[in-house]
Design an enzyme around this catalytic site. Structure first.
Site, PDB file in Angstrom:
ATOM      1  CG  ASP A  14       6.578   2.306   0.332  1.00  0.00           C
ATOM      2  OD1 ASP A  14       7.382   1.326  -0.428  1.00  0.00           O
ATOM      3  OD2 ASP A  14       6.091   1.850   1.188  1.00  0.00           O
ATOM      4  CG  ASP A  28      14.698  -2.020   4.563  1.00  0.00           C
ATOM      5  OD1 ASP A  28      15.385  -1.585   4.917  1.00  0.00           O
ATOM      6  OD2 ASP A  28      13.995  -2.893   5.277  1.00  0.00           O
ATOM      7  CE  LYS A  62      14.127   2.118   5.856  1.00  0.00           C
ATOM      8  NZ  LYS A  62      13.974   0.679   6.750  1.00  0.00           N
ATOM      9  CG  ASP A  72       2.168   0.540   7.120  1.00  0.00           C
ATOM     10  OD1 ASP A  72       3.238   0.214   6.352  1.00  0.00           O
ATOM     11  OD2 ASP A  72       1.875  -0.290   7.832  1.00  0.00           O
ATOM     12  NE  ARG A  90      -1.037   2.079   5.113  1.00  0.00           N
ATOM     13  CZ  ARG A  90       0.035   1.487   4.735  1.00  0.00           C
ATOM     14  NH1 ARG A  90       1.050   1.930   4.082  1.00  0.00           N
ATOM     15  NH2 ARG A  90      -0.219   0.139   4.868  1.00  0.00           N
ATOM     16  CE  LYS A 144      -3.468  -1.987   3.236  1.00  0.00           C
ATOM     17  NZ  LYS A 144      -4.053  -2.030   4.434  1.00  0.00           N
ATOM     18  N   GLY A 145       2.303   1.144   0.439  1.00  0.00           N
ATOM     19  CA  GLY A 145       3.127   2.311   0.752  1.00  0.00           C
ATOM     20  C   GLY A 145       3.108   3.179  -0.243  1.00  0.00           C
TER      21      GLY A 145
HETATM   22  P1  IMP Z   1      12.388  -4.708   1.193  1.00  0.00           P
HETATM   23  O1  IMP Z   1      11.743  -6.031   0.234  1.00  0.00           O
HETATM   24  O2  IMP Z   1      13.115  -5.196   2.401  1.00  0.00           O
HETATM   25  O3  IMP Z   1      13.021  -3.727   0.296  1.00  0.00           O
HETATM   26  O4  IMP Z   1      11.210  -3.803   1.639  1.00  0.00           O
HETATM   27  C1  IMP Z   1      10.187  -2.909   0.956  1.00  0.00           C
HETATM   28  C2  IMP Z   1       8.978  -2.819   1.828  1.00  0.00           C
HETATM   29  O5  IMP Z   1       9.234  -2.824   3.204  1.00  0.00           O
HETATM   30  C3  IMP Z   1       8.749  -1.414   1.545  1.00  0.00           C
HETATM   31  O6  IMP Z   1       7.639  -1.355   0.167  1.00  0.00           O
HETATM   32  C4  IMP Z   1       7.841  -1.136   2.805  1.00  0.00           C
HETATM   33  O7  IMP Z   1       6.461  -1.289   2.675  1.00  0.00           O
HETATM   34  C5  IMP Z   1       8.311  -1.798   3.765  1.00  0.00           C
HETATM   35  N1  IMP Z   1       9.238  -0.890   4.545  1.00  0.00           N
HETATM   36  C6  IMP Z   1      10.813  -1.129   4.384  1.00  0.00           C
HETATM   37  N2  IMP Z   1      11.260  -0.028   5.183  1.00  0.00           N
HETATM   38  C7  IMP Z   1      10.176   0.486   5.972  1.00  0.00           C
HETATM   39  C8  IMP Z   1      10.367   1.869   6.799  1.00  0.00           C
HETATM   40  O8  IMP Z   1      11.358   2.146   7.201  1.00  0.00           O
HETATM   41  N3  IMP Z   1       8.843   1.881   7.055  1.00  0.00           N
HETATM   42  C9  IMP Z   1       7.960   1.572   6.561  1.00  0.00           C
HETATM   43  N4  IMP Z   1       7.777   0.611   5.628  1.00  0.00           N
HETATM   44  C10 IMP Z   1       8.887  -0.113   5.352  1.00  0.00           C
END
Ligand code: IMP
Length: 174
Positions: free
Chosen positions: A95, A98, A126, A154, A160, A38-39
């Site tokens: 959004d 990470d 990040k 969120d 949000r 949703k982000g």
């Molecule tokens: P990844 O798969 O670790 O890159 O994570 C991606 C998803 O994790 C993003 O689309 C967010 O929904 C969630 N996410 C990662 N870091 C954060 C944060 O600092 N705040 C909120 N949601 C996060």
């Protein structure tokens, strides 16, 4: 406790710049924006209005972090695309990237559907948290390895609606 990291004005200015970069790369060709729910719902809403031209928007949803601050390490697609992306110019809109796990999985799946081009736009990145390296074409802001909320992001579905991005600091560790 919330500590503002990026203001609404900074987000607005950077979103306009990213839209201009995307249009520079694709000219006035048709674009399919894929927003990862949703982000990214607020970012894609603002980005698509700055893009102009022929733009379609589709949504996907993967398994979320729930009320946790770290990923379970498994990506599940809960809602896949409605659009056939074969031969299309696709921009995936996130959004935040990470670890990169979610996006690297989605890109792998979508590459097999033979888009003409597939690029990635994310409001936040990040880099220090990346365990799945990938090429990210448009990055709004690079931030440290902190948990952030607002502007679509969120924690347990809250925050949000904040117009800015803030770090969520535990009361205990503040
Ligand atoms: P990844 O798969 O670790 O890159 O994570 C991606 C998803 O994790 C993003 O689309 C967010 O929904 C969630 N996410 C990662 N870091 C954060 C944060 O600092 N705040 C909120 N949601 C996060």
């Amino acid at each position: 406790m919330l500590q503002q990291l990026i203001s609404a004005e900074e987000i607005e200015a950077r979103t306009r710049e990213i839209a201009a970069e995307i249009r520079r790369d694709f000219g006035d060709e048709e674009l399919v924006l894929i927003a990862v729910l949703k982000g990214s719902f607020i970012f894609v809403a603002d980005l698509c209005r700055h893009l102009g031209g022929d733009v379609k928007v589709d949504f996907v949803q993967t398994s979320s972090y729930g009320a946790e601050k770290s990923s379970s390490g498994v990506v599940q697609i809960r809602k896949d695309l409605d659009t056939n992306i074969e031969g299309k110019n696709v921009v995936v809109v996130e959004d935040i990237i990470d670890t990169g796990l979610t996006l690297s999985h989605l890109l792998q799946v979508w590459q097999t559907r033979k888009p003409k081009a597939i690029k990635v736009a994310t409001l936040l990145s990040k880099p220090a948290a990346r365990t799945h390296p990938m090429n990210v074409d448009y990055i709004g802001f690079e931030i440290p390895k902190k948990f952030v909320v607002g502007y679509g992001l969120d924690h347990g579905d809250r925050y949000r609606n904040l117009p800015f991005v803030a770090e969520l600091v535990d009361e205990a560790s503040a």
